[in-house]
Design an enzyme around this catalytic site. Structure first.
Site, short mmCIF file in Angstrom:
data_model
loop_
_atom_site.label_atom_id
_atom_site.label_comp_id
_atom_site.label_asym_id
_atom_site.label_seq_id
_atom_site.Cartn_x
_atom_site.Cartn_y
_atom_site.Cartn_z
N ASP A 1 11.16 2.49 6.45
CA ASP A 1 10.69 0.94 6.70
C ASP A 1 11.78 0.58 7.66
O ASP A 1 12.85 0.81 7.55
CB ASP A 1 10.44 0.41 5.28
CG ASP A 1 9.46 -0.94 5.36
OD1 ASP A 1 9.77 -1.66 6.44
OD2 ASP A 1 8.48 -0.74 4.56
N GLU B 1 -13.22 -0.14 17.40
CA GLU B 1 -14.35 -0.01 16.27
C GLU B 1 -15.51 -0.84 16.66
O GLU B 1 -15.41 -1.95 17.13
CB GLU B 1 -13.61 -0.44 14.92
CG GLU B 1 -12.21 0.67 14.82
CD GLU B 1 -11.65 -0.05 13.37
OE1 GLU B 1 -12.42 -0.93 12.71
OE2 GLU B 1 -10.84 0.49 13.11
N HIS C 1 -13.39 2.93 8.83
CA HIS C 1 -12.82 1.65 8.20
C HIS C 1 -12.93 1.14 6.70
O HIS C 1 -13.42 0.08 6.51
CB HIS C 1 -12.71 0.50 9.03
CG HIS C 1 -11.61 -0.75 8.91
ND1 HIS C 1 -10.89 -1.24 10.09
CD2 HIS C 1 -10.83 -1.20 7.95
CE1 HIS C 1 -10.06 -2.04 9.89
NE2 HIS C 1 -9.90 -1.95 8.54
N ILE C 2 -13.04 1.93 5.90
CA ILE C 2 -13.25 1.81 4.42
C ILE C 2 -12.25 1.43 3.46
O ILE C 2 -12.64 1.45 2.31
CB ILE C 2 -14.53 2.82 3.97
CG1 ILE C 2 -13.82 4.32 3.97
CG2 ILE C 2 -15.86 2.77 4.47
CD1 ILE C 2 -14.57 5.43 3.39
N GLY C 3 -11.24 1.45 4.08
CA GLY C 3 -9.90 1.31 3.26
C GLY C 3 -10.17 0.32 1.92
O GLY C 3 -9.82 0.58 0.73
N ALA C 4 -10.55 -0.85 2.31
CA ALA C 4 -10.79 -1.96 1.36
C ALA C 4 -12.18 -2.29 0.90
O ALA C 4 -12.49 -2.98 0.18
CB ALA C 4 -10.12 -3.35 1.69
N ILE D 1 0.75 -1.32 -0.01
CA ILE D 1 -0.15 -0.05 -0.07
C ILE D 1 0.95 1.17 0.08
O ILE D 1 0.62 2.24 -0.69
CB ILE D 1 -0.92 -0.16 1.33
CG1 ILE D 1 -1.84 -1.10 1.08
CG2 ILE D 1 -1.75 1.47 1.36
CD1 ILE D 1 -2.81 -1.41 2.38
N ASP E 1 -9.14 6.28 9.28
CA ASP E 1 -9.87 5.14 8.84
C ASP E 1 -10.01 4.16 9.84
O ASP E 1 -10.81 3.26 9.63
CB ASP E 1 -9.43 4.73 7.43
CG ASP E 1 -10.32 3.80 6.67
OD1 ASP E 1 -11.66 3.98 6.79
OD2 ASP E 1 -10.32 2.91 6.08
P1 NAD Z 1 2.92 -4.93 3.74
O1 NAD Z 1 3.08 -6.11 4.31
O2 NAD Z 1 2.94 -5.13 2.11
O3 NAD Z 1 3.65 -3.62 4.14
C1 NAD Z 1 3.69 -3.39 5.39
C2 NAD Z 1 5.20 -2.90 5.69
O4 NAD Z 1 5.46 -2.14 6.89
C3 NAD Z 1 6.41 -3.68 5.51
O5 NAD Z 1 7.31 -3.15 4.15
C4 NAD Z 1 7.14 -3.72 6.71
O6 NAD Z 1 8.65 -3.96 6.73
C5 NAD Z 1 6.76 -2.47 7.26
N1 NAD Z 1 6.85 -2.22 8.63
C6 NAD Z 1 6.80 -2.96 9.54
N2 NAD Z 1 6.91 -2.64 10.95
C7 NAD Z 1 7.57 -1.47 10.61
C8 NAD Z 1 7.90 -0.45 11.40
N3 NAD Z 1 8.00 -0.50 12.78
N4 NAD Z 1 8.36 0.87 10.77
C9 NAD Z 1 8.39 1.01 9.53
N5 NAD Z 1 7.90 0.00 8.88
C10 NAD Z 1 7.46 -1.31 9.13
O7 NAD Z 1 1.32 -4.39 3.76
P2 NAD Z 1 0.13 -3.59 3.11
O8 NAD Z 1 -0.61 -4.32 2.15
O9 NAD Z 1 0.99 -2.54 2.62
O10 NAD Z 1 -0.96 -3.11 4.23
C11 NAD Z 1 -0.33 -2.17 5.50
C12 NAD Z 1 -1.27 -2.30 6.57
O11 NAD Z 1 -2.32 -1.80 6.00
C13 NAD Z 1 -1.89 -3.95 6.90
O12 NAD Z 1 -1.13 -4.63 7.80
C14 NAD Z 1 -3.29 -3.52 7.53
O13 NAD Z 1 -2.99 -3.53 8.81
C15 NAD Z 1 -3.57 -2.03 6.75
N6 NAD Z 1 -4.72 -2.30 6.07
C16 NAD Z 1 -5.72 -1.59 6.25
C17 NAD Z 1 -6.99 -1.44 5.38
C18 NAD Z 1 -8.28 -0.85 5.52
O14 NAD Z 1 -9.19 -1.09 5.45
N7 NAD Z 1 -7.87 0.62 6.45
C19 NAD Z 1 -6.95 -2.34 4.30
C20 NAD Z 1 -5.89 -3.23 4.25
C21 NAD Z 1 -4.85 -3.39 4.82
#
Ligand code: NAD
Length: 307
Positions: free
Chosen positions: A172, A263, A281-284, A153, A258
């Site tokens: 990261d 929640e 929480h509408i991200g996805a 993301i 979001d």
């Molecule tokens: P991803 O696993 O592809 O990326 C997460 C990144 O965070 C990784 O590169 C990881 O190395 C990094 N990371 C871990 N700990 C860290 C830290 N302490 N500091 C900095 N970076 C760190 O995941 P993604 O697909 O990009 O999703 C990210 C998050 O978004 C998910 O874990 C989920 O909780 C959230 N999400 C929310 C919604 C929503 O509806 N709002 C939908 C999908 C995902």
């Protein structure tokens, strides 16, 4: 075909049921099922599927004697006790691809809303106020966007924001994709530098012990007074009480959330503040993301069953 039995605990895109049924799996579709009902019958199923409403606890997994796969039709796995699943030799799978563009586009929209205060302008008109003078905004062009977590993301957001001529700063805990870095002209930074330099800060890390309250009062105190935080990752990653104080005292410029520590977040005190945008929480929650996630999960399940 297979004769495995599947319990679907949340509302999912119908394409998932269809693909699984086409492969002769027996499906109980129970989008309203309660935790007690899951405890009662989980032992009857080989595959358990959830989205975000249901939490699969250790207690449930302890009873899941016939379970081979727990599938989350989404990204974050914090609603499945992965430790317990591992001990019981149950595969836990998710669908990271689904939400990537949907969440990134939401963040872009939230940033634009924060910059121009569209939500506040809309509230004004509905309450009989024409806030034109009060709503002098800023533009995203040329501003610094700090992205914490450059996974699926975070990278998609970087690309979208680059198209608006924002400057992208990234942090990261693992090495950041080189091709992506070149493409967006990424400035790599440690967390403190990112926080001090960014006009917008968007968080894309999973919720872990190490990311709980990653942004707390101390960290917020180092940000620009005009900085705006966007959190679409998980509620626990930002300390909401500290955020409320910083926004109220004017030591932060704004926030868009979001996701929340609790929640549904209806009734949150953050709703008192005008410089906050709140979404449920509408991200996805897009047609495309839900159908993509359902397809990915169905394919993964069938591949695992084929061995
Ligand atoms: P991803 O696993 O592809 O990326 C997460 C990144 O965070 C990784 O590169 C990881 O190395 C990094 N990371 C871990 N700990 C860290 C830290 N302490 N500091 C900095 N970076 C760190 O995941 P993604 O697909 O990009 O999703 C990210 C998050 O978004 C998910 O874990 C989920 O909780 C959230 N999400 C929310 C919604 C929503 O509806 N709002 C939908 C999908 C995902």
């Amino acid at each position: 075909g297979f004769d495995d039995s599947v319990l679907i605990c949340d509302e999912v895109d119908p394409i998932l049921n269809k693909i699984l049924e086409d492969n002769d799996l027996k499906i109980s579709y129970e989008p309203e099922i309660t935790p007690d009902q899951i405890l009662e019958k989980i032992s009857n199923y080989n595959i358990v599927i959830v989205r975000s409403r249901t939490t699969i606890t250790k207690e449930m997994i302890d009873k899941a004697d016939n379970c081979k796969i727990i599938a989350r039709v989404g990204v974050g796995l914090d609603n499945v006790d992965q430790e317990a699943a591992k001990i019981k030799n149950i595969r836990v799978i998710n669908a990271v691809e689904g939400a990537m563009n949907a969440v990134a586009e939401l963040v872009l929209g939230l940033m634009l809303s924060l910059a121009r205060q569209t939500a506040r302008g809309d509230r004004g008109i509905r309450n009989g106020q024409w806030l034109k003078k009060e709503l002098k905004g800023t533009e995203l062009k040329g501003k610094y966007l700090g992205i914490i977590g450059l996974g699926n993301i975070g990278k998609r957001l970087g690309r979208l924001a680059r198209a608006l001529n924002m400057n992208i700063i990234g942090y990261d805990v693992v090495p950041i994709d080189e091709e992506f870095s070149k493409e967006v002209g990424l400035m790599k930074a440690d967390l403190n530098t990112l926080l001090q330099s960014s006009d917008y800060i968007s968080i894309h890390v999973p919720l872990l012990d190490s990311t709980y309250h990653l942004l707390d009062a101390q960290k917020m105190s180092t940000m620009k007074k005009t900085a705006k935080i966007i959190n679409t990752s998980r509620g626990g990653v930002v300390d909401e009480d500290a955020l409320y104080d910083a926004l109220k005292n004017g030591t932060l410029g704004g926030a868009a959330l979001d996701v929340f520590e609790k929640e549904p977040a209806v009734g949150t005190k953050l709703a008192e503040l005008d410089n906050v945008i709140l979404t449920p929480h509408i991200g996805a929650q897009t047609k495309e993301a839900q159908s993509l996630a359902a397809n990915v999960i169905a394919e993964k399940i069938i591949q695992i069953l084929r061995g």
